[in-house]
Design a protein around this motif. Structure first.
Motif, PDB file in Angstrom:
ATOM      1  N   LYS A 115       0.863  -1.202  -0.161  1.00  0.00           N
ATOM      2  CA  LYS A 115       0.058  -0.043   0.302  1.00  0.00           C
ATOM      3  C   LYS A 115       1.008   1.258  -0.108  1.00  0.00           C
ATOM      4  O   LYS A 115       1.756   1.400   0.462  1.00  0.00           O
ATOM      5  CB  LYS A 115      -1.051   0.177   1.201  1.00  0.00           C
TER       6      LYS A 115
ATOM      7  N   VAL B  33      -5.076   5.489   1.093  1.00  0.00           N
ATOM      8  CA  VAL B  33      -4.270   4.654   1.014  1.00  0.00           C
ATOM      9  C   VAL B  33      -4.608   3.804  -0.333  1.00  0.00           C
ATOM     10  O   VAL B  33      -5.643   3.596  -0.656  1.00  0.00           O
ATOM     11  CB  VAL B  33      -4.325   3.538   2.065  1.00  0.00           C
TER      12      VAL B  33
ATOM     13  N   ASP C 264      -3.207   1.356  -3.910  1.00  0.00           N
ATOM     14  CA  ASP C 264      -2.364   0.068  -4.321  1.00  0.00           C
ATOM     15  C   ASP C 264      -1.364   0.489  -5.030  1.00  0.00           C
ATOM     16  O   ASP C 264      -0.550  -0.482  -5.235  1.00  0.00           O
ATOM     17  CB  ASP C 264      -3.407  -0.907  -4.921  1.00  0.00           C
TER      18      ASP C 264
END
Ligand SMILES: [Zn+2]
Length: 83
Positions: A20, A40, A42
């Motif tokens: 993350k 947050v 990916d």
């Protein structure tokens, strides 16, 4: 104090999730840091957009980018035949 000899084990570390990416504003505002965190993601791609938007809004200039990677540890008993 004596420590008992532990059984021979091998500590494994295994990644258990997706890495993350997060940005944090560390600009000092008065006595403390702003400390606002981005969402947050990916991927690291949205971090710069978030930083630009926050900088436009607040004039803050110092940031940190973090990555987080969840991992688990587990110990494997070493087989006598492996020693
Ligand atoms: Zn800020």
């Amino acid at each position: 104090m004596t420590t008992p000899t532990p059984a021979p084990t091998h500590m494994e570390i295994q990644i258990t999730g997706i890495r993350k990416h997060i940005a944090v504003c560390i600009t000092e505002t008065g006595e403390k840091e702003c400390g606002i965190r981005s969402s947050v993601w990916d991927t690291p791609v949205p971090l710069n957009s978030w930083i630009r938007a926050h900088a436009n809004e607040t004039g803050h200039t110092k940031y940190k980018k973090h990555t987080e990677e969840p991992v688990n540890t587990f110990s494997k008993r070493v087989k006598a035949s492996d020693q």
